[in-house]
Write a protein that holds these residues in place. Structure first.
Motif, PDB file in Angstrom:
ATOM      1  N   PHE A 169       0.829  -1.199   0.000  1.00 32.50           N
ATOM      2  CA  PHE A 169       0.000   0.000   0.000  1.00 32.50           C
ATOM      3  C   PHE A 169       0.868   1.256   0.000  1.00 32.50           C
ATOM      4  CE2 PHE A 169      -1.965   3.453   2.360  1.00 32.50           C
ATOM      5  CZ  PHE A 169      -3.142   3.607   1.675  1.00 32.50           C
ATOM      6  N   LEU A 170       1.873   1.271   0.881  1.00 32.34           N
ATOM      7  CA  LEU A 170       2.709   2.468   0.988  1.00 32.34           C
ATOM      8  C   LEU A 170       3.477   2.705  -0.309  1.00 32.34           C
ATOM      9  CD1 LEU A 170       4.052   2.093   4.610  1.00 32.34           C
ATOM     10  CD2 LEU A 170       2.317   3.684   3.758  1.00 32.34           C
ATOM     11  N   TYR A 171       3.972   1.608  -0.880  1.00 32.81           N
ATOM     12  CA  TYR A 171       4.719   1.736  -2.114  1.00 32.81           C
ATOM     13  C   TYR A 171       3.798   2.131  -3.267  1.00 32.81           C
ATOM     14  CZ  TYR A 171       6.592   0.153  -6.528  1.00 32.81           C
ATOM     15  OH  TYR A 171       6.950   0.089  -7.847  1.00 32.81           O
ATOM     16  N   GLY A 172       2.599   1.568  -3.261  1.00 32.45           N
ATOM     17  CA  GLY A 172       1.762   1.709  -4.447  1.00 32.45           C
ATOM     18  C   GLY A 172       0.552   2.599  -4.278  1.00 32.45           C
ATOM     19  N   GLN A 173       0.552   3.459  -3.261  1.00 33.20           N
ATOM     20  CA  GLN A 173      -0.665   4.240  -3.021  1.00 33.20           C
ATOM     21  C   GLN A 173      -1.091   5.035  -4.248  1.00 33.20           C
ATOM     22  OE1 GLN A 173      -0.602   7.132   0.139  1.00 33.20           O
ATOM     23  NE2 GLN A 173      -2.720   7.660  -0.302  1.00 33.20           N
ATOM     24  N   LYS A 174      -0.092   5.586  -4.932  1.00 34.51           N
ATOM     25  CA  LYS A 174      -0.378   6.371  -6.129  1.00 34.51           C
ATOM     26  C   LYS A 174      -1.143   5.507  -7.140  1.00 34.51           C
ATOM     27  CE  LYS A 174       2.588   7.324  -9.476  1.00 34.51           C
ATOM     28  NZ  LYS A 174       3.975   7.466  -9.887  1.00 34.51           N
ATOM     29  N   TYR A 175      -0.652   4.254  -7.288  1.00 35.09           N
ATOM     30  CA  TYR A 175      -1.272   3.364  -8.271  1.00 35.09           C
ATOM     31  C   TYR A 175      -2.643   2.911  -7.805  1.00 35.09           C
ATOM     32  CZ  TYR A 175       3.402   3.306 -10.162  1.00 35.09           C
ATOM     33  OH  TYR A 175       4.591   3.687 -10.692  1.00 35.09           O
TER      34      TYR A 175
ATOM     35  N   GLU B   9      -4.702   4.656  -6.053  1.00 38.36           N
ATOM     36  CA  GLU B   9      -5.632   5.754  -6.332  1.00 38.36           C
ATOM     37  C   GLU B   9      -5.990   5.814  -7.808  1.00 38.36           C
ATOM     38  OE1 GLU B   9      -4.546   9.548  -4.697  1.00 38.36           O
ATOM     39  OE2 GLU B   9      -3.884   8.605  -2.834  1.00 38.36           O
ATOM     40  N   GLN B  10      -4.959   5.672  -8.655  1.00 37.61           N
ATOM     41  CA  GLN B  10      -5.239   5.693 -10.097  1.00 37.61           C
ATOM     42  C   GLN B  10      -6.161   4.553 -10.481  1.00 37.61           C
ATOM     43  OE1 GLN B  10      -1.451   5.559 -12.021  1.00 37.61           O
ATOM     44  NE2 GLN B  10      -1.032   7.729 -11.697  1.00 37.61           N
TER      45      GLN B  10
END
Lengths: 281, 305
Positions: free
Chosen positions: A263-269, A271-272
């Motif tokens: 989650f922390l690594y991929g939060q941006k993804y 959200e997208q």
């Protein structure tokens, strides 16, 4: 105006506390010694008349519960490994199956595309309750029940990643693809050299969301795996909670770790991906 | 440049409707090849078995005689099915409006926070990543008869409540659902909100519209397509709340949270395949009808789904 934004800040902070509070409890609980944790939450699991309590910060923080769980509970590793074995191959499979399918829906027009895509949307919407009987019948037919494949195969052919990635592939400018065509690139080449790199964030989004979903899966393993030795972490956790409170706290934290890290690594993804799951075309 | 791209794509579309050139044939072949593995898997693992489910729902379990709608009638008259269907509908009808309203409200608040906006967004999203299994122990600690919530209730001088083993369990489930899904919905609301042109708000300000008027006449109509999407996704997620219910209370929970998934699991243990087939189709049909009806009345345009 100032007072208003102050008020909204205060309100948000209070609500956020409802989220951070339980997580904080989980983490602090995992550092409590056996005596402290039993004193705190023993009343919940025994039939005592006392009420549960909580120390915001452990009185005597210790790593002992971690050591105990990691050294004395071989079961835990087995279940953790079961989870990994059942989740990751499914995600890798999605790469080979769902990515090209999404590309096909996004970049080509062909006869029957619209009804097919609607079919995928309908499949995505259907809850597990609707598909579990049919999945059971087909897994039984292929003698895959009670194996890791019972979880992996249905996941590979999930419609959700196709749907998410299609949005991202669609956003690639058409001029780029036309230019590649003029340069004489074949369809496969365009897919490999333009589609995949340009749609990478969509692929990652689908993978991250897919991981969270599969890692938290309860219904599928509960239905398709009779053999408890094959159970993933998500089913095993509630089993230990009543016996060893300290170990249960630690196990909860460790089970959460992969998901939180991703989650922390991929939060941006994430959200997208969520934004792309907007069904609007 | 923009114009050029537009012209390009338009010409591409125009050519499509004209004669089929070899190029188009090649493209359409490529499209099917890309799609083939997925389509084959879906056909084999979902469509064919689902066809079988439809067939079985009309046949008797033993002897394979055609049974007409007998299985459906059995299911509709089954007390457990009625209870599960009632609870699931009650849950959906309670949670979805609540979730949509709360997440929209919080999104608007988060939009107003310049500096801390991202922090709040991350905070609301985190529960999505927390495995249900991890949270269950905490819910036990908080909602148990001797748990923390009751301790607070006692301290405030009220009578404690047995949250887990009475009809109050329903509210624990509602809370779990909101806890887990608010962030997801918020991201979608925020995407919808950022799609509304700021000029509209400026114009309204000049005309002297207050915050509520702006919300009512600009924000809400602008969010309508998002709302429908959110409704569908929240509906999908509401079926997953069984996880919490099962992990908190096991296969036979309090009557108020006995969901369709519990029923299916219990039928599954006794391998009541015929009943399950009929029930699966009933659920699928009702769900699709529900979505289509909401879609019709939410004024979503044809191209939105």
């Amino acid at each position: 105006m100032k007072a208003k934004s102050f008020l909204s800040l205060g309100l948000l902070l209070i609500i956020v506390l409802l989220i951070w509070g339980p997580l904080w409890m989980m983490v602090t609980g995992s550092f409590m010694g056996a005596q402290e944790i039993n004193e705190m939450i023993g009343p919940v699991f025994g039939n005592e008349d006392k009420m549960a309590g909580w120390h915001l910060i452990p009185r005597f923080p210790t790593l002992k519960p971690y050591v105990e769980l990691l050294l004395d509970s071989p079961n835990f590793f087995v279940m953790f490994w079961n989870s990994c074995r059942q989740v990751f191959p499914g995600l890798i499979g999605q790469l080979f199956i769902a990515v090209p399918a999404a590309w096909s829906f996004a970049r080509y027009s062909f006869k029957g595309k619209k009804p097919l895509f609607i079919l995928y949307i309908v499949l995505m919407i259907m809850p597990f309750q609707v598909t579990m009987v049919s999945s059971y019948l087909v897994l039984d037919k292929f003698r895959l029940l009670n194996t890791d494949f019972a979880l992996i195969l249905p996941n590979i052919f999930s419609a959700f990643p196709v749907f998410i990635m299609e949005k991202f592939f669609k956003a690639i400018p058409g001029s780029l693809i036309e230019a590649a065509k003029i340069d004489g690139a074949g369809e496969l080449k365009i897919f490999m050299h333009i589609g995949i790199p340009m749609g990478a964030s969509g692929i990652v989004s689908a993978m991250v969301l897919g991981f969270l979903e599969a890692w938290n899966g309860i219904e599928q393993p509960l239905t398709f795996l009779k053999d408890r030795a094959l159970w993933p972490l998500s089913l095993y956790l509630p089993e230990i909670s009543k016996e060893k409170l300290g170990a249960a706290m630690v196990a909860s934290v460790i089970a959460m770790m992969p998901a939180i890290l991703i989650f922390l690594y991929g939060q941006k993804y994430i959200e997208q991906g969520i934004a792309a799951s907007g069904i609007k075309e | 440049m923009q114009e050029l791209i537009k012209k390009f794509t338009y010409e591409g579309k125009g050519a499509m409707t004209r004669k089929k050139t070899t190029m188009q044939k090649r493209e359409s072949r490529a499209a099917w090849l890309f799609l083939a593995p997925s389509l084959a898997g879906i056909t084999l693992f979902i469509l064919i078995p689902f066809g079988d489910v439809v067939r079985r729902s009309f046949y008797e379990a033993m002897g394979g005689k055609f049974a007409g709608v007998a299985n459906y009638i059995t299911v509709f008259n089954n007390g457990a099915f009625q209870l599960a269907a009632k609870n699931t509908s009650r849950f959906i009808l309670t949670c979805i409006p609540l979730l949509l309203a709360i997440s929209l409200f919080l999104s608007v608040l988060v939009m107003g926070q310049r500096k801390l906006g991202d922090f709040f967004k991350s905070s609301f999203l985190i529960p999505m990543a927390v495995p249900v299994a991890s949270i269950v122990l905490l819910w036990d600690i908080i909602f148990d008869k001797n748990g923390l919530l009751n301790r607070m209730i006692l301290m405030s001088g009220h009578q404690p409540v047995d949250w887990m083993n009475t009809s109050k369990a329903f509210y624990v489930l509602v809370f779990s659902y909101l806890w887990k899904n608010t962030g997801y919905d918020m991201v979608l609301w925020l995407a919808g909100l950022s799609g509304i042109a700021p000029a509209l708000y400026e114009a309204a300000s000049i005309d002297g519209a207050g915050a509520w008027k702006k919300f009512r006449y600009i924000t809400l109509p602008g969010l309508l397509p998002t709302a429908f999407t959110l409704f569908v996704l929240s509906l999908i997620n509401s079926f997953k709340v069984f996880r919490e219910a099962y992990l908190i209370a096991g296969s036979y929970p309090d009557n108020s949270i006995y969901m369709l998934q519990h029923l299916f699991n219990n039928w599954f243990v006794t391998l009541d395949i015929q009943k399950m087939c009929a029930a699966a189709i009933i659920v699928a049909v009702i769900l699709l009808l529900f979505i289509l009806i909401v879609r019709r009345y939410s004024g979503v345009r044809e191209e939105d789904l």
